[in-house]
Design a protein around this motif. Structure first.
Motif, mmCIF file in Angstrom:
data_model
loop_
_atom_site.group_PDB
_atom_site.id
_atom_site.type_symbol
_atom_site.label_atom_id
_atom_site.label_comp_id
_atom_site.label_asym_id
_atom_site.label_seq_id
_atom_site.Cartn_x
_atom_site.Cartn_y
_atom_site.Cartn_z
ATOM 1 N N LEU A 173 -15.088 -3.049 -6.167
ATOM 2 C CA LEU A 173 -14.148 -4.289 -5.560
ATOM 3 C C LEU A 173 -12.885 -4.229 -6.392
ATOM 4 O O LEU A 173 -11.838 -4.435 -5.790
ATOM 5 C CB LEU A 173 -15.175 -5.607 -5.546
ATOM 6 N N ILE A 174 -13.154 -4.209 -7.679
ATOM 7 C CA ILE A 174 -11.898 -4.291 -8.600
ATOM 8 C C ILE A 174 -10.918 -2.868 -8.411
ATOM 9 O O ILE A 174 -9.872 -3.102 -8.360
ATOM 10 C CB ILE A 174 -12.461 -4.439 -10.056
ATOM 11 N N VAL A 175 -11.586 -1.843 -8.200
ATOM 12 C CA VAL A 175 -10.811 -0.737 -7.782
ATOM 13 C C VAL A 175 -10.239 -0.962 -6.492
ATOM 14 O O VAL A 175 -8.819 -0.602 -6.475
ATOM 15 C CB VAL A 175 -11.518 0.679 -7.980
ATOM 16 N N ALA A 176 -10.709 -1.628 -5.822
ATOM 17 C CA ALA A 176 -10.191 -1.676 -4.309
ATOM 18 C C ALA A 176 -8.845 -2.726 -4.529
ATOM 19 O O ALA A 176 -7.877 -2.439 -3.741
ATOM 20 C CB ALA A 176 -11.167 -2.160 -3.279
ATOM 21 N N VAL A 177 -9.316 -3.664 -5.318
ATOM 22 C CA VAL A 177 -8.109 -4.690 -5.484
ATOM 23 C C VAL A 177 -7.048 -3.981 -6.073
ATOM 24 O O VAL A 177 -5.798 -4.161 -5.835
ATOM 25 C CB VAL A 177 -8.579 -5.872 -6.508
ATOM 26 N N SER A 178 -7.086 -3.026 -7.149
ATOM 27 C CA SER A 178 -5.859 -2.419 -7.665
ATOM 28 C C SER A 178 -5.215 -1.473 -6.955
ATOM 29 O O SER A 178 -4.325 -1.378 -6.879
ATOM 30 C CB SER A 178 -6.490 -1.957 -8.888
ATOM 31 N N PHE A 179 -6.104 -0.954 -6.059
ATOM 32 C CA PHE A 179 -5.596 -0.133 -4.947
ATOM 33 C C PHE A 179 -4.639 -0.950 -3.986
ATOM 34 O O PHE A 179 -3.749 -0.248 -3.632
ATOM 35 C CB PHE A 179 -6.761 0.649 -4.054
ATOM 36 N N PHE A 180 -5.151 -2.032 -3.320
ATOM 37 C CA PHE A 180 -4.406 -2.828 -2.712
ATOM 38 C C PHE A 180 -3.190 -3.379 -3.191
ATOM 39 O O PHE A 180 -2.000 -3.372 -2.565
ATOM 40 C CB PHE A 180 -5.343 -3.944 -2.359
ATOM 41 N N THR A 181 -3.258 -3.964 -4.526
ATOM 42 C CA THR A 181 -2.097 -4.395 -5.252
ATOM 43 C C THR A 181 -0.960 -3.292 -5.528
ATOM 44 O O THR A 181 0.145 -3.663 -5.540
ATOM 45 C CB THR A 181 -2.403 -5.335 -6.656
ATOM 46 N N ALA A 182 -1.423 -2.068 -5.899
ATOM 47 C CA ALA A 182 -0.577 -1.065 -6.332
ATOM 48 C C ALA A 182 0.086 -0.702 -4.948
ATOM 49 O O ALA A 182 1.445 -0.944 -5.068
ATOM 50 C CB ALA A 182 -1.335 0.204 -6.749
ATOM 51 N N PHE A 183 -0.450 -0.624 -3.741
ATOM 52 C CA PHE A 183 0.307 -0.173 -2.543
ATOM 53 C C PHE A 183 1.127 -1.447 -1.786
ATOM 54 O O PHE A 183 2.308 -1.289 -1.547
ATOM 55 C CB PHE A 183 -0.922 0.026 -1.155
ATOM 56 N N VAL A 184 0.513 -2.612 -2.268
ATOM 57 C CA VAL A 184 1.516 -3.947 -1.743
ATOM 58 C C VAL A 184 2.645 -4.122 -2.559
ATOM 59 O O VAL A 184 3.638 -4.108 -2.134
ATOM 60 C CB VAL A 184 0.453 -5.038 -1.710
ATOM 61 N N GLY A 185 2.565 -3.899 -4.021
ATOM 62 C CA GLY A 185 3.429 -3.993 -4.937
ATOM 63 C C GLY A 185 4.562 -2.876 -4.622
ATOM 64 O O GLY A 185 5.798 -3.197 -4.671
ATOM 65 N N GLU A 186 4.184 -1.546 -4.531
ATOM 66 C CA GLU A 186 5.225 -0.334 -4.168
ATOM 67 C C GLU A 186 5.940 -0.739 -2.793
ATOM 68 O O GLU A 186 6.932 -0.684 -2.746
ATOM 69 C CB GLU A 186 4.426 0.925 -4.280
ATOM 70 N N ASP A 196 -14.712 -15.044 -13.894
ATOM 71 C CA ASP A 196 -14.547 -15.353 -15.261
ATOM 72 C C ASP A 196 -16.162 -15.174 -15.686
ATOM 73 O O ASP A 196 -17.394 -15.778 -15.092
ATOM 74 C CB ASP A 196 -14.160 -16.808 -15.307
ATOM 75 N N GLY A 197 -16.321 -14.575 -17.118
ATOM 76 C CA GLY A 197 -17.714 -14.826 -17.494
ATOM 77 C C GLY A 197 -18.732 -13.955 -17.005
ATOM 78 O O GLY A 197 -19.946 -13.709 -17.458
ATOM 79 N N ARG A 198 -18.287 -12.853 -16.115
ATOM 80 C CA ARG A 198 -19.224 -12.026 -15.442
ATOM 81 C C ARG A 198 -19.077 -10.637 -15.783
ATOM 82 O O ARG A 198 -17.865 -10.152 -16.134
ATOM 83 C CB ARG A 198 -18.787 -12.238 -14.112
ATOM 84 N N VAL A 199 -20.196 -9.872 -16.143
ATOM 85 C CA VAL A 199 -20.017 -8.533 -16.743
ATOM 86 C C VAL A 199 -20.006 -7.712 -15.405
ATOM 87 O O VAL A 199 -20.793 -7.722 -14.361
ATOM 88 C CB VAL A 199 -21.702 -8.164 -17.311
ATOM 89 N N VAL A 200 -18.892 -7.027 -15.364
ATOM 90 C CA VAL A 200 -18.479 -6.160 -13.986
ATOM 91 C C VAL A 200 -19.061 -4.846 -13.998
ATOM 92 O O VAL A 200 -19.162 -4.265 -12.996
ATOM 93 C CB VAL A 200 -17.088 -6.452 -13.584
ATOM 94 N N TYR A 211 -9.602 -3.926 -14.374
ATOM 95 C CA TYR A 211 -8.469 -3.921 -13.518
ATOM 96 C C TYR A 211 -7.280 -3.344 -14.364
ATOM 97 O O TYR A 211 -6.576 -2.538 -13.655
ATOM 98 C CB TYR A 211 -8.381 -5.229 -13.493
ATOM 99 N N ILE A 212 -7.057 -3.406 -15.453
ATOM 100 C CA ILE A 212 -5.850 -2.869 -16.171
ATOM 101 C C ILE A 212 -6.110 -1.104 -16.182
ATOM 102 O O ILE A 212 -5.043 -0.523 -15.684
ATOM 103 C CB ILE A 212 -5.814 -3.074 -17.867
ATOM 104 N N LEU A 213 -7.255 -0.490 -16.534
ATOM 105 C CA LEU A 213 -7.558 0.773 -16.421
ATOM 106 C C LEU A 213 -7.131 1.443 -15.104
ATOM 107 O O LEU A 213 -6.519 2.325 -14.864
ATOM 108 C CB LEU A 213 -9.172 1.088 -16.670
ATOM 109 N N SER A 214 -7.927 0.834 -13.869
ATOM 110 C CA SER A 214 -7.558 1.281 -12.626
ATOM 111 C C SER A 214 -6.188 0.978 -12.057
ATOM 112 O O SER A 214 -5.514 1.935 -11.609
ATOM 113 C CB SER A 214 -8.600 0.426 -11.614
ATOM 114 N N THR A 215 -5.527 -0.229 -12.676
ATOM 115 C CA THR A 215 -4.080 -0.205 -12.177
ATOM 116 C C THR A 215 -3.351 0.950 -12.782
ATOM 117 O O THR A 215 -2.355 1.356 -12.489
ATOM 118 C CB THR A 215 -3.435 -1.394 -12.591
#
Lengths: 167, 130
Positions: free
Chosen positions: A7-20, A108-112, A145-149
């Motif tokens: 899900l986190i990788v998908a979120v960074s995909f989404f934010t990267a595409f939307v951002g660009e 928050d506080g969750r091991v992902v 998230y930082i790594l995927s972004t």
């Protein structure tokens, strides 16, 4: 847990595409940007040619002065170009920071994820952020998230060839 | 992706017709008149290799600092061997010898870490007391 990571990788995909996409809409597509970019490219080429010819025919004062003037103009145009870019990138940055803090609350506080290595002390503050316990192979949302972004954003930029070549 | 305009911009005028890009990537000692194009090829191959290594390391699983060091060695080694031995390009044309190694390294590294972490989490996270 596997789902969280994906899900986190998908979120960074989404934010990267939307951002660009947003950057393209608000910067790269605009006439002002394109005009400035074309001008900077033209001037750089011209300047390069001039510099070569000046070198060959030894420098005289007048041509040297003209060269300096051209350089100054190029610098100014470059500055304008960066300013146009910066304004919209700042707005997009603020929007994504808000989105990021929203996700931060959810995870928050969750091991992902479970790291296959123990990060060096420097990075443990990020990789173990807001997590309980002393197991440093537990991975927080923000680290993944930082790594995927880092990886996805640059690839998206390269794929869309949106990066300004004169940078 | 590599349009005529792109080639022209980099000083390729297409006098000799080049083979399609994918064939030149696969064939050894291909012609690379456009320097940027070759660096792009290296960049994308690196990304691909990084993801494959990430999946393999995650499945095995390879853990700890060793995984990172081995990744750096395999990834850089692959690029070096591909460019210098398989394609036999002239290194001096691309600046210093390690220009290839630098091309997109951080992005590659981040991509590798993400793949490694996710595959490892999916397969081995429950092995240890979690």
């Amino acid at each position: 847990m596997w789902e969280d990571g994906l899900l986190i990788v998908a979120v960074s995909f989404f934010t990267a595409f939307v951002g660009e996409g947003l950057t393209w809409l608000t910067v790269y597509r605009t006439q002002k940007y394109q005009r400035l970019k074309a001008e900077v490219e033209k001037q750089s080429k011209k300047l390069e040619k001039k510099k070569e010819s000046v070198n060959v025919a030894e420098t005289d004062k007048a041509s040297k002065k003209k060269l300096e003037r051209d350089e100054e103009r190029l610098r100014n145009n470059n500055r304008d170009l960066n300013f146009v870019k910066m304004k919209s990138m700042f707005a997009i940055g603020v929007a994504f920071t808000a989105l990021l803090s929203c996700f931060n609350n959810i995870f928050d506080g969750r091991v992902v994820a479970k790291l296959p290595f123990v990060p060096i002390a420097w990075f443990q503050g990020i990789s173990h952020r807001n997590l309980a316990g002393e197991d440093f192979t537990d991975c927080s949302f923000i680290f993944l998230y930082i790594l995927s972004t880092m990886s996805i954003r640059q690839n998206v930029q390269k794929l869309l060839v949106l990066r300004h070549p004169a940078q | 992706m590599y349009s005529a305009a792109h080639a022209k911009r980099n000083g390729v005028h297409g006098k000799n017709k080049l083979a399609p890009l994918y064939l030149r990537i696969l064939k050894s000692q291909s012609e690379w008149p456009d320097k940027d194009e070759f660096l792009d090829v290296i960049y994308w191959l690196r990304q691909l290799v990084a993801i494959i290594i990430g999946i393999i390391w995650g499945i095995l699983p390879l853990k700890g600092f060793l995984g990172i060091v081995l990744f750096c060695m395999v990834n850089t080694g692959f690029v070096y061997i591909y460019a210098s031995y398989y394609q036999q390009v002239d290194e001096s044309e691309f600046g210093e010898g390690w220009e290839f190694a630098k091309e997109g390294f951080m992005t590659t590294f981040a991509g590798f870490l993400v793949t490694w972490i996710i595959v490892y989490t999916g397969i081995h996270a429950n092995d240890s007391a979690f």
